[in-house]
Design a protein around this motif. Structure first.
Motif, mmCIF file in Angstrom:
data_model
loop_
_atom_site.group_PDB
_atom_site.id
_atom_site.type_symbol
_atom_site.label_atom_id
_atom_site.label_comp_id
_atom_site.label_asym_id
_atom_site.label_seq_id
_atom_site.Cartn_x
_atom_site.Cartn_y
_atom_site.Cartn_z
ATOM 1 N N ASN A 162 0.868 -1.183 0.000
ATOM 2 C CA ASN A 162 0.000 0.000 0.000
ATOM 3 C C ASN A 162 0.904 1.232 0.000
ATOM 4 O O ASN A 162 1.380 1.670 1.052
ATOM 5 C CB ASN A 162 -0.902 -0.021 1.229
ATOM 6 C CG ASN A 162 -1.902 1.117 1.258
ATOM 7 O OD1 ASN A 162 -1.670 2.171 0.670
ATOM 8 N ND2 ASN A 162 -3.002 0.914 1.958
ATOM 9 N N LYS A 163 1.181 1.741 -1.181
ATOM 10 C CA LYS A 163 2.180 2.801 -1.314
ATOM 11 C C LYS A 163 1.836 4.036 -0.490
ATOM 12 O O LYS A 163 2.712 4.684 0.096
ATOM 13 C CB LYS A 163 2.345 3.190 -2.782
ATOM 14 C CG LYS A 163 3.527 4.120 -3.034
ATOM 15 C CD LYS A 163 3.726 4.386 -4.503
ATOM 16 C CE LYS A 163 4.985 5.232 -4.719
ATOM 17 N NZ LYS A 163 5.018 6.465 -3.931
ATOM 18 N N GLU A 164 0.564 4.367 -0.427
ATOM 19 C CA GLU A 164 0.154 5.556 0.327
ATOM 20 C C GLU A 164 0.531 5.424 1.801
ATOM 21 O O GLU A 164 1.078 6.361 2.403
ATOM 22 C CB GLU A 164 -1.355 5.753 0.170
ATOM 23 C CG GLU A 164 -1.886 6.997 0.879
ATOM 24 C CD GLU A 164 -3.374 7.178 0.657
ATOM 25 O OE1 GLU A 164 -4.053 7.618 1.609
ATOM 26 O OE2 GLU A 164 -3.851 6.886 -0.460
ATOM 27 N N GLN A 165 0.292 4.262 2.377
ATOM 28 C CA GLN A 165 0.624 4.048 3.784
ATOM 29 C C GLN A 165 2.132 3.899 3.993
ATOM 30 O O GLN A 165 2.672 4.332 5.019
ATOM 31 C CB GLN A 165 -0.101 2.810 4.303
ATOM 32 C CG GLN A 165 -1.608 2.949 4.359
ATOM 33 C CD GLN A 165 -2.048 4.046 5.316
ATOM 34 O OE1 GLN A 165 -1.489 4.226 6.389
ATOM 35 N NE2 GLN A 165 -3.035 4.824 4.894
ATOM 36 N N ASP A 167 4.415 5.468 2.330
ATOM 37 C CA ASP A 167 4.950 6.832 2.333
ATOM 38 C C ASP A 167 4.595 7.562 3.629
ATOM 39 O O ASP A 167 5.416 8.288 4.193
ATOM 40 C CB ASP A 167 4.407 7.611 1.136
ATOM 41 C CG ASP A 167 4.932 7.083 -0.193
ATOM 42 O OD1 ASP A 167 5.971 6.379 -0.173
ATOM 43 O OD2 ASP A 167 4.315 7.365 -1.238
ATOM 44 N N PHE A 168 3.359 7.324 4.099
ATOM 45 C CA PHE A 168 2.921 8.022 5.309
ATOM 46 C C PHE A 168 3.777 7.642 6.519
ATOM 47 O O PHE A 168 4.171 8.501 7.320
ATOM 48 C CB PHE A 168 1.449 7.697 5.582
ATOM 49 C CG PHE A 168 0.908 8.331 6.829
ATOM 50 C CD1 PHE A 168 0.504 9.659 6.831
ATOM 51 C CD2 PHE A 168 0.814 7.613 8.021
ATOM 52 C CE1 PHE A 168 0.015 10.252 7.994
ATOM 53 C CE2 PHE A 168 0.327 8.194 9.171
ATOM 54 C CZ PHE A 168 -0.070 9.518 9.168
ATOM 55 N N TYR A 169 4.096 6.355 6.642
ATOM 56 C CA TYR A 169 4.890 5.889 7.782
ATOM 57 C C TYR A 169 6.393 5.885 7.495
ATOM 58 O O TYR A 169 7.187 5.462 8.341
ATOM 59 C CB TYR A 169 4.435 4.482 8.202
ATOM 60 C CG TYR A 169 3.102 4.483 8.907
ATOM 61 C CD1 TYR A 169 2.984 4.900 10.234
ATOM 62 C CD2 TYR A 169 1.943 4.077 8.242
ATOM 63 C CE1 TYR A 169 1.765 4.899 10.884
ATOM 64 C CE2 TYR A 169 0.712 4.077 8.885
ATOM 65 C CZ TYR A 169 0.626 4.489 10.202
ATOM 66 O OH TYR A 169 -0.598 4.489 10.849
ATOM 67 N N ILE A 193 3.508 -1.122 13.411
ATOM 68 C CA ILE A 193 2.468 -0.843 12.417
ATOM 69 C C ILE A 193 2.033 -2.177 11.816
ATOM 70 O O ILE A 193 2.843 -2.921 11.269
ATOM 71 C CB ILE A 193 2.978 0.089 11.300
ATOM 72 C CG1 ILE A 193 3.665 1.326 11.907
ATOM 73 C CG2 ILE A 193 1.827 0.486 10.380
ATOM 74 C CD1 ILE A 193 2.775 2.159 12.798
ATOM 75 N N VAL A 197 -2.233 -2.729 7.633
ATOM 76 C CA VAL A 197 -2.289 -1.304 7.325
ATOM 77 C C VAL A 197 -1.401 -0.974 6.139
ATOM 78 O O VAL A 197 -1.729 -0.115 5.314
ATOM 79 C CB VAL A 197 -1.863 -0.471 8.557
ATOM 80 C CG1 VAL A 197 -1.756 1.019 8.219
ATOM 81 C CG2 VAL A 197 -2.839 -0.682 9.701
ATOM 82 N N LEU A 198 -0.294 -1.670 6.029
ATOM 83 C CA LEU A 198 0.734 -1.329 5.049
ATOM 84 C C LEU A 198 0.633 -2.124 3.747
ATOM 85 O O LEU A 198 1.338 -1.820 2.786
ATOM 86 C CB LEU A 198 2.120 -1.555 5.662
ATOM 87 C CG LEU A 198 2.418 -0.723 6.919
ATOM 88 C CD1 LEU A 198 3.721 -1.174 7.555
ATOM 89 C CD2 LEU A 198 2.479 0.752 6.570
ATOM 90 N N THR A 199 -0.227 -3.131 3.702
ATOM 91 C CA THR A 199 -0.346 -3.960 2.496
ATOM 92 C C THR A 199 -1.809 -4.246 2.178
ATOM 93 O O THR A 199 -2.693 -4.101 3.031
ATOM 94 C CB THR A 199 0.376 -5.310 2.660
ATOM 95 O OG1 THR A 199 -0.290 -6.089 3.663
ATOM 96 C CG2 THR A 199 1.839 -5.121 3.029
#
Length: 304
Positions: A162-165, A167-169, A193, A197-199
């Motif tokens: 999940n590229k958006e997450q 980058d966020f973290y 995390i 959330v990340l994938t």
């Protein structure tokens, strides 16, 4: 999604007819071709289906009745004339190598490739082939001679980032492979995390099972549990149930019963007796038990 298809080359039973070829089909998994059974005339059907000879690396033979293996010699001979160099693997019950090798030595002794027989015991479920994305397992069946079905099971792929997450973290790139494998991420500050959330989850795995020739045989149920597509022989209608029992074949109703009890998603019936001018009667009988029934026919391709 990567390709996972089944193309029917022949779906008739032992007695040849002008309508159906003898048994053979090809599984296309991610552009690798796997043949199941090789009845007489299979190489011509292979050409009609516009499949690529070079992509066929393995053949799985269910049992040593002629309508499931008489096409092997011609197919192998053609491979030689086409200049094939890659080894050809034939997974088969014990005994086929001893029967076929003398003919291969006589007719195909100049072939530029090796035919490698990998014999197995049809009475025991065994992993016959495995690579990074697929595993093929044998399924013991009940027939007049030792017979085996096959389950083609896709392996689970890695999670998707999940590229958006990410980058966020501010997740560093060297952590990405761990995330794809399902691990959580721990920040430099010690915060965990969750991987969820990340994938994104990987695509659901797919599966195909082939069961022919066989009588109604309940132990099959556990081997085909939940498959996306089940090919099960339906040689006879219910009115020929006695003949089915005598020859250790199945009726369409029995094939549907296996599909229902195994909770498969779709049932594909085939290996039809020459006595039926069409298969609608068999389809209707199967649908009385299991609603999602499709009928095999030459040159049809089914997506798993």
């Amino acid at each position: 999604m990567p390709k996972f298809e089944v193309t029917i080359l022949g779906c008739g039973s032992a007695l040849p007819t002008t309508k159906h070829n003898q048994t053979s089909q090809v599984v296309n998994f991610r552009e690798k071709l796997f043949m199941i059974d090789c009845g007489e005339g299979t190489q011509l059907q292979f050409r009609k289906a516009k499949l690529k000879f070079t992509r066929l690396g393995r053949i799985f033979i269910s049992h040593l009745h002629g309508d499931h293996c008489f096409g092997l010699l011609g197919l192998i001979s053609t491979f030689g004339m086409l200049g094939r160099t890659a080894d050809l693997y034939i997974h088969c019950p014990k005994g086929l190598a001893a029967l076929l090798e003398p003919s291969l030595n006589f007719f195909c002794n100049q072939s530029p490739f090796k035919v490698i027989f990998e014999e197995f015991n049809p009475k025991v479920s065994t992993v016959l082939y495995e690579d990074r994305s697929l595993v093929v397992t044998s399924i013991p069946l009940k027939h007049r001679m030792p017979s085996s079905g096959f389950r083609f099971q896709e392996k689970a792929g890695p999670n998707h980032i999940n590229k958006e997450q990410i980058d966020f973290y501010e997740v560093p790139s060297f952590e990405l492979n761990r995330l794809k494998a399902g691990f959580d991420y721990v920040t430099p500050q010690g915060q965990t995390i969750s991987n969820s959330v990340l994938t994104f989850p990987a695509e659901p795995v797919r599966s195909y099972a082939y069961c022919s020739d066989t009588a109604y045989y309940e132990p099959v149920i556990e081997h085909v549990k939940g498959v996306d597509l089940l090919f099960h022989e339906a040689t006879f209608a219910s009115t020929e149930a006695l003949r089915a029992a005598q020859t250790l074949h199945s009726t369409a109703e029995q094939a549907a019963t296996i599909a229902k009890q195994a909770e498969v998603k779709r049932l594909l019936i085939g290996h039809f007796s020459a006595r039926y001018p069409n298969e609608e009667r068999l389809r209707q009988e199967a649908m009385q038990v299991f609603p999602n029934v499709e009928v095999a026919d030459e040159m049809l391709t089914f997506t798993v």
